[in-house]
Design a protein around this motif. Structure first.
Motif, short mmCIF file in Angstrom:
data_model
loop_
_atom_site.label_atom_id
_atom_site.label_comp_id
_atom_site.label_asym_id
_atom_site.label_seq_id
_atom_site.Cartn_x
_atom_site.Cartn_y
_atom_site.Cartn_z
N ILE A 6 0.83 -1.21 0.00
CA ILE A 6 0.00 0.00 0.00
C ILE A 6 0.86 1.25 0.00
O ILE A 6 0.62 2.19 -0.77
CB ILE A 6 -0.98 -0.01 1.19
CG1 ILE A 6 -2.04 -1.10 0.97
CG2 ILE A 6 -1.65 1.36 1.34
CD1 ILE A 6 -2.98 -1.30 2.13
N ASP A 7 1.89 1.29 0.84
CA ASP A 7 2.75 2.48 0.91
C ASP A 7 3.43 2.74 -0.43
O ASP A 7 3.52 3.88 -0.89
CB ASP A 7 3.79 2.35 2.01
CG ASP A 7 3.18 2.43 3.41
OD1 ASP A 7 2.05 2.95 3.53
OD2 ASP A 7 3.83 1.97 4.37
N VAL A 10 0.81 4.10 -2.88
CA VAL A 10 0.51 5.51 -2.58
C VAL A 10 1.65 6.40 -3.07
O VAL A 10 1.41 7.49 -3.62
CB VAL A 10 0.23 5.72 -1.08
CG1 VAL A 10 0.18 7.20 -0.72
CG2 VAL A 10 -1.07 5.03 -0.69
N GLU A 11 2.88 5.94 -2.90
CA GLU A 11 4.03 6.69 -3.41
C GLU A 11 3.93 6.87 -4.93
O GLU A 11 4.18 7.94 -5.46
CB GLU A 11 5.32 5.97 -3.03
CG GLU A 11 6.58 6.73 -3.35
CD GLU A 11 7.82 6.00 -2.87
OE1 GLU A 11 8.75 5.86 -3.69
OE2 GLU A 11 7.85 5.57 -1.70
N MET A 13 1.14 6.81 -6.64
CA MET A 13 0.01 7.72 -6.89
C MET A 13 0.48 9.17 -6.79
O MET A 13 0.14 10.00 -7.64
CB MET A 13 -1.12 7.46 -5.88
CG MET A 13 -1.85 6.15 -6.07
SD MET A 13 -3.00 5.77 -4.72
CE MET A 13 -4.21 7.08 -4.89
N ASN A 14 1.24 9.48 -5.76
CA ASN A 14 1.73 10.85 -5.59
C ASN A 14 2.73 11.25 -6.67
O ASN A 14 2.74 12.39 -7.12
CB ASN A 14 2.31 11.04 -4.19
CG ASN A 14 1.22 11.14 -3.15
OD1 ASN A 14 0.24 11.86 -3.32
ND2 ASN A 14 1.37 10.39 -2.07
N PHE A 27 -2.02 12.08 -1.73
CA PHE A 27 -2.68 10.83 -1.39
C PHE A 27 -1.99 10.18 -0.19
O PHE A 27 -0.77 10.23 -0.07
CB PHE A 27 -2.62 9.85 -2.57
CG PHE A 27 -3.36 10.34 -3.78
CD1 PHE A 27 -4.75 10.36 -3.81
CD2 PHE A 27 -2.67 10.77 -4.90
CE1 PHE A 27 -5.44 10.81 -4.93
CE2 PHE A 27 -3.35 11.22 -6.03
CZ PHE A 27 -4.74 11.24 -6.04
N THR A 28 -2.79 9.58 0.70
CA THR A 28 -2.24 8.81 1.82
C THR A 28 -2.74 7.36 1.78
O THR A 28 -2.23 6.53 2.52
CB THR A 28 -2.63 9.43 3.18
OG1 THR A 28 -4.06 9.45 3.27
CG2 THR A 28 -2.05 10.83 3.32
N ASN A 29 -3.77 7.09 0.96
CA ASN A 29 -4.27 5.73 0.81
C ASN A 29 -4.92 5.60 -0.57
O ASN A 29 -5.32 6.60 -1.17
CB ASN A 29 -5.26 5.38 1.93
CG ASN A 29 -6.52 6.21 1.88
OD1 ASN A 29 -7.34 6.08 0.97
ND2 ASN A 29 -6.70 7.08 2.87
N PRO A 30 -5.01 4.38 -1.09
CA PRO A 30 -5.58 4.19 -2.43
C PRO A 30 -7.11 4.06 -2.43
O PRO A 30 -7.71 3.96 -3.50
CB PRO A 30 -4.93 2.90 -2.91
CG PRO A 30 -4.64 2.14 -1.68
CD PRO A 30 -4.36 3.16 -0.61
N GLN A 38 -4.87 13.66 3.28
CA GLN A 38 -5.25 13.33 1.89
C GLN A 38 -6.23 14.40 1.41
O GLN A 38 -7.26 14.62 2.03
CB GLN A 38 -5.90 11.95 1.81
CG GLN A 38 -6.29 11.57 0.39
CD GLN A 38 -6.34 10.08 0.18
OE1 GLN A 38 -5.31 9.44 0.23
NE2 GLN A 38 -7.52 9.53 -0.04
#
Length: 161
Positions: A6-7, A10-11, A13-14, A27-30, A38
């Motif tokens: 997940i981390d 999210v990385e 995503m950012n 973003f902090t979560n998907p 977020q």
């Protein structure tokens, strides 16, 4: 492609947010679950939507109002419907808008009721983003506001070349 859990996802995503030029998104979560760290803006969400819409397979998914899943040995056939009542009458006929195409909805106690949707009327195409609207006496004002914004846009603007 492995994302590193997940981390790691999210990385990514950012990182993608930066390449899309999203100036006010983190973003902090998907999942979209509430987190004070977020956040995004209507402008950035529009950029994400346009990016997704430019990918034919994703555009097709965004424009799908229902999808039939065939029966398996574990379950009977069933149909899934979009939650976007602007483009489908399945959940409510009150918000259906003839010119609406595709889109995404969201509802949460912290983010209110939201919708992003494309509208096509003649040669005109508009995208509407409504964030943090309300549900009052059973009326979802995200859909009401989106319909009103589409009508305003279609009736007051035209493409000039």
């Amino acid at each position: 492609m492995h994302c590193g859990g997940i981390d790691g996802f999210v990385e990514k995503m950012n990182s993608r947010a930066l390449t899309l030029g999203l100036a006010a998104t983190n973003f902090t979560n998907p999942t979209g679950n509430h987190d004070e760290q977020q956040y995004s803006t209507a402008t950035d969400i529009l950029k994400i939507y346009k990016s997704l819409y430019s990918i034919p397979a994703l555009s097709k998914i965004l424009n799908t109002t229902s999808f039939k899943i065939d029966a398996t040995n574990k379950s009977p056939s069933r149909t899934l419907w979009t939650g976007n009542s602007l483009s489908s009458k399945y959940y409510s006929v009150n918000y259906f808008y003839t010119y609406a195409r595709g889109g995404k909805t969201s509802a949460s106690s912290s983010g209110g009721y939201s919708v992003i949707c494309t509208g096509v009327k003649g040669n005109s195409k508009l995208i509407c983003v409504v964030l943090n609207s309300t549900l009052d006496e059973g009326v979802n004002y995200a859909f009401v506001d989106a319909k009103n914004l589409f009508e305003y846009g279609f009736n007051n603007f035209s493409l000039k070349t």
